[in-house]
Design a protein around this motif. Structure first.
Motif, PDB file in Angstrom:
ATOM      1  N   LYS A 193       0.857  -1.182   0.000  1.00  0.00           N
ATOM      2  CA  LYS A 193       0.000   0.000   0.000  1.00  0.00           C
ATOM      3  C   LYS A 193       0.896   1.236   0.000  1.00  0.00           C
ATOM      4  O   LYS A 193       1.880   1.282   0.730  1.00  0.00           O
ATOM      5  N   PRO A 194       0.578   2.249  -0.840  1.00  0.00           N
ATOM      6  CA  PRO A 194       1.402   3.457  -0.811  1.00  0.00           C
ATOM      7  C   PRO A 194       1.377   4.092   0.574  1.00  0.00           C
ATOM      8  O   PRO A 194       0.352   4.081   1.255  1.00  0.00           O
ATOM      9  N   ALA A 195       2.497   4.628   0.959  1.00  0.00           N
ATOM     10  CA  ALA A 195       2.598   5.270   2.273  1.00  0.00           C
ATOM     11  C   ALA A 195       1.757   6.540   2.291  1.00  0.00           C
ATOM     12  O   ALA A 195       1.619   7.224   1.283  1.00  0.00           O
ATOM     13  N   ASP A 196       1.182   6.813   3.446  1.00  0.00           N
ATOM     14  CA  ASP A 196       0.449   8.064   3.598  1.00  0.00           C
ATOM     15  C   ASP A 196       1.432   9.219   3.478  1.00  0.00           C
ATOM     16  O   ASP A 196       2.574   9.124   3.927  1.00  0.00           O
ATOM     17  N   PRO A 197       0.981  10.318   2.876  1.00  0.00           N
ATOM     18  CA  PRO A 197       1.874  11.476   2.762  1.00  0.00           C
ATOM     19  C   PRO A 197       2.285  11.983   4.142  1.00  0.00           C
ATOM     20  O   PRO A 197       1.519  11.908   5.097  1.00  0.00           O
ATOM     21  N   VAL A 198       3.476  12.477   4.210  1.00  0.00           N
ATOM     22  CA  VAL A 198       3.983  13.075   5.447  1.00  0.00           C
ATOM     23  C   VAL A 198       3.318  14.435   5.617  1.00  0.00           C
ATOM     24  O   VAL A 198       3.164  15.192   4.660  1.00  0.00           O
ATOM     25  N   LEU A 199       2.898  14.726   6.847  1.00  0.00           N
ATOM     26  CA  LEU A 199       2.386  16.060   7.152  1.00  0.00           C
ATOM     27  C   LEU A 199       3.500  16.849   7.807  1.00  0.00           C
ATOM     28  O   LEU A 199       4.080  16.428   8.802  1.00  0.00           O
ATOM     29  N   LEU A 200       3.811  17.982   7.224  1.00  0.00           N
ATOM     30  CA  LEU A 200       4.852  18.858   7.748  1.00  0.00           C
ATOM     31  C   LEU A 200       4.284  19.689   8.889  1.00  0.00           C
ATOM     32  O   LEU A 200       3.106  19.565   9.234  1.00  0.00           O
ATOM     33  N   SER A 201       5.070  20.564   9.459  1.00  0.00           N
ATOM     34  CA  SER A 201       4.596  21.394  10.557  1.00  0.00           C
ATOM     35  C   SER A 201       3.333  22.134  10.143  1.00  0.00           C
ATOM     36  O   SER A 201       3.203  22.566   8.997  1.00  0.00           O
ATOM     37  N   GLY A 202       2.394  22.254  11.054  1.00  0.00           N
ATOM     38  CA  GLY A 202       1.131  22.925  10.766  1.00  0.00           C
ATOM     39  C   GLY A 202       0.178  22.068   9.969  1.00  0.00           C
ATOM     40  O   GLY A 202      -0.846  22.546   9.510  1.00  0.00           O
ATOM     41  N   SER A 203       0.479  20.819   9.737  1.00  0.00           N
ATOM     42  CA  SER A 203      -0.337  19.839   9.015  1.00  0.00           C
ATOM     43  C   SER A 203      -0.363  20.053   7.510  1.00  0.00           C
ATOM     44  O   SER A 203      -1.287  19.628   6.826  1.00  0.00           O
ATOM     45  N   ASN A 204       0.659  20.692   6.952  1.00  0.00           N
ATOM     46  CA  ASN A 204       0.742  20.866   5.503  1.00  0.00           C
ATOM     47  C   ASN A 204       1.296  19.586   4.873  1.00  0.00           C
ATOM     48  O   ASN A 204       2.338  19.100   5.283  1.00  0.00           O
TER      49      ASN A 204
ATOM     50  N   VAL B  77      -7.088  26.971 -16.193  1.00  0.00           N
ATOM     51  CA  VAL B  77      -6.086  27.404 -15.213  1.00  0.00           C
ATOM     52  C   VAL B  77      -4.903  26.431 -15.196  1.00  0.00           C
ATOM     53  O   VAL B  77      -5.070  25.215 -15.351  1.00  0.00           O
ATOM     54  N   HIS B  78      -3.707  26.974 -15.060  1.00  0.00           N
ATOM     55  CA  HIS B  78      -2.474  26.185 -14.969  1.00  0.00           C
ATOM     56  C   HIS B  78      -2.236  25.858 -13.497  1.00  0.00           C
ATOM     57  O   HIS B  78      -2.365  26.737 -12.637  1.00  0.00           O
ATOM     58  N   LYS B  79      -1.924  24.597 -13.207  1.00  0.00           N
ATOM     59  CA  LYS B  79      -1.748  24.145 -11.827  1.00  0.00           C
ATOM     60  C   LYS B  79      -0.380  23.510 -11.632  1.00  0.00           C
ATOM     61  O   LYS B  79       0.155  22.889 -12.547  1.00  0.00           O
ATOM     62  N   ALA B  80       0.130  23.644 -10.418  1.00  0.00           N
ATOM     63  CA  ALA B  80       1.382  22.979 -10.056  1.00  0.00           C
ATOM     64  C   ALA B  80       1.485  22.917  -8.540  1.00  0.00           C
ATOM     65  O   ALA B  80       0.867  23.715  -7.826  1.00  0.00           O
ATOM     66  N   VAL B  81       2.263  21.973  -8.051  1.00  0.00           N
ATOM     67  CA  VAL B  81       2.652  21.958  -6.642  1.00  0.00           C
ATOM     68  C   VAL B  81       4.117  22.348  -6.600  1.00  0.00           C
ATOM     69  O   VAL B  81       4.949  21.769  -7.306  1.00  0.00           O
ATOM     70  N   LYS B  82       4.406  23.373  -5.816  1.00  0.00           N
ATOM     71  CA  LYS B  82       5.766  23.863  -5.596  1.00  0.00           C
ATOM     72  C   LYS B  82       5.909  24.108  -4.092  1.00  0.00           C
ATOM     73  O   LYS B  82       4.973  24.619  -3.479  1.00  0.00           O
ATOM     74  N   TRP B  83       7.037  23.795  -3.540  1.00  0.00           N
ATOM     75  CA  TRP B  83       7.302  24.047  -2.114  1.00  0.00           C
ATOM     76  C   TRP B  83       6.161  23.536  -1.234  1.00  0.00           C
ATOM     77  O   TRP B  83       5.742  24.199  -0.294  1.00  0.00           O
ATOM     78  N   ASN B  84       5.642  22.353  -1.581  1.00  0.00           N
ATOM     79  CA  ASN B  84       4.573  21.705  -0.814  1.00  0.00           C
ATOM     80  C   ASN B  84       3.307  22.544  -0.733  1.00  0.00           C
ATOM     81  O   ASN B  84       2.584  22.492   0.263  1.00  0.00           O
ATOM     82  N   SER B  85       3.008  23.296  -1.765  1.00  0.00           N
ATOM     83  CA  SER B  85       1.785  24.098  -1.830  1.00  0.00           C
ATOM     84  C   SER B  85       1.246  24.102  -3.258  1.00  0.00           C
ATOM     85  O   SER B  85       2.027  24.199  -4.205  1.00  0.00           O
ATOM     86  N   PRO B  86      -0.081  24.032  -3.418  1.00  0.00           N
ATOM     87  CA  PRO B  86      -0.673  24.173  -4.748  1.00  0.00           C
ATOM     88  C   PRO B  86      -0.569  25.614  -5.246  1.00  0.00           C
ATOM     89  O   PRO B  86      -0.802  26.557  -4.482  1.00  0.00           O
ATOM     90  N   PHE B  87      -0.222  25.772  -6.509  1.00  0.00           N
ATOM     91  CA  PHE B  87      -0.154  27.078  -7.159  1.00  0.00           C
ATOM     92  C   PHE B  87      -1.084  27.060  -8.362  1.00  0.00           C
ATOM     93  O   PHE B  87      -1.190  26.051  -9.059  1.00  0.00           O
ATOM     94  N   TYR B  88      -1.721  28.200  -8.602  1.00  0.00           N
ATOM     95  CA  TYR B  88      -2.633  28.359  -9.737  1.00  0.00           C
ATOM     96  C   TYR B  88      -2.205  29.586 -10.516  1.00  0.00           C
ATOM     97  O   TYR B  88      -1.892  30.626  -9.929  1.00  0.00           O
ATOM     98  N   GLY B  89      -2.195  29.459 -11.847  1.00  0.00           N
ATOM     99  CA  GLY B  89      -1.772  30.572 -12.666  1.00  0.00           C
ATOM    100  C   GLY B  89      -2.256  30.449 -14.093  1.00  0.00           C
ATOM    101  O   GLY B  89      -3.072  29.590 -14.424  1.00  0.00           O
ATOM    102  N   ILE B  90      -1.715  31.312 -14.917  1.00  0.00           N
ATOM    103  CA  ILE B  90      -1.967  31.310 -16.342  1.00  0.00           C
ATOM    104  C   ILE B  90      -0.666  30.861 -17.007  1.00  0.00           C
ATOM    105  O   ILE B  90       0.384  31.461 -16.763  1.00  0.00           O
ATOM    106  N   LYS B  91      -0.744  29.804 -17.806  1.00  0.00           N
ATOM    107  CA  LYS B  91       0.456  29.242 -18.453  1.00  0.00           C
ATOM    108  C   LYS B  91       1.243  30.349 -19.163  1.00  0.00           C
ATOM    109  O   LYS B  91       0.690  31.116 -19.942  1.00  0.00           O
ATOM    110  N   GLY B  92       2.521  30.467 -18.832  1.00  0.00           N
ATOM    111  CA  GLY B  92       3.392  31.456 -19.438  1.00  0.00           C
ATOM    112  C   GLY B  92       3.264  32.861 -18.861  1.00  0.00           C
ATOM    113  O   GLY B  92       4.031  33.742 -19.206  1.00  0.00           O
TER     114      GLY B  92
END
Length: 140
Positions: free
Chosen positions: A5-16, A57-72
């Motif tokens: 079974k895949p491991a549960d994601p690690v929760l960083l400080s503050g439960s992120n 909308v363009h999506k990505a995860v960076k620095w353990n946070s979801p980011f939303y933007g416009i491609k380019g």
């Protein structure tokens, strides 16, 4: 032999959730699924609201946070989990009308916090998202 079974994601400080960086919807959905407790359902609502407000909308995860933007064009908002709330960061928040309520040490950035029992105005959040998507994005 039993399937692993895949491991549960690690929760960083503050439960992120600690989610590998990546572009597209899949890393965002992994982040949302890993948000603890009530935050996951709210994360799904926020993500759906952003998709409806900004088609394509363009999506990505960076620095353990979801980011939303416009491609380019750069990023207009991100999410982050804290112990007691979800923080939505609008990178050009001081240009939104009305201005989101929580200030930042960074000049233009403004925040909107959602706590577990908050009743929040989805129409206002959608308005902020639409406005933010039309402003110059942050390059990160």
């Amino acid at each position: 032999m039993a399937e692993k079974k895949p491991a549960d994601p690690v929760l960083l400080s503050g439960s992120n959730p600690q989610i590998a960086k990546g572009e597209g919807d899949a890393p965002i959905q992994a982040y949302i699924a890993a948000m603890p407790g009530w935050k996951s359902a709210v994360g799904r609502r926020i993500d759906a609201l952003i998709e409806v407000s900004v088609p394509g909308v363009h999506k990505a995860v960076k620095w353990n946070s979801p980011f939303y933007g416009i491609k380019g064009e750069g990023w207009f908002l991100s999410l982050h989990c804290f112990t007691r709330y979800i923080k939505i960061a609008f990178f050009r928040g001081r240009s939104l009308d009305p201005v989101p309520p929580v200030g930042s040490k960074s000049g233009d950035t403004r925040y909107f916090h959602i706590h577990e029992d908050d009743e929040w105005d989805e129409a206002l959040l959608a308005c902020w998202v639409k406005q933010a998507s039309l402003l110059p994005g942050e390059r990160m």
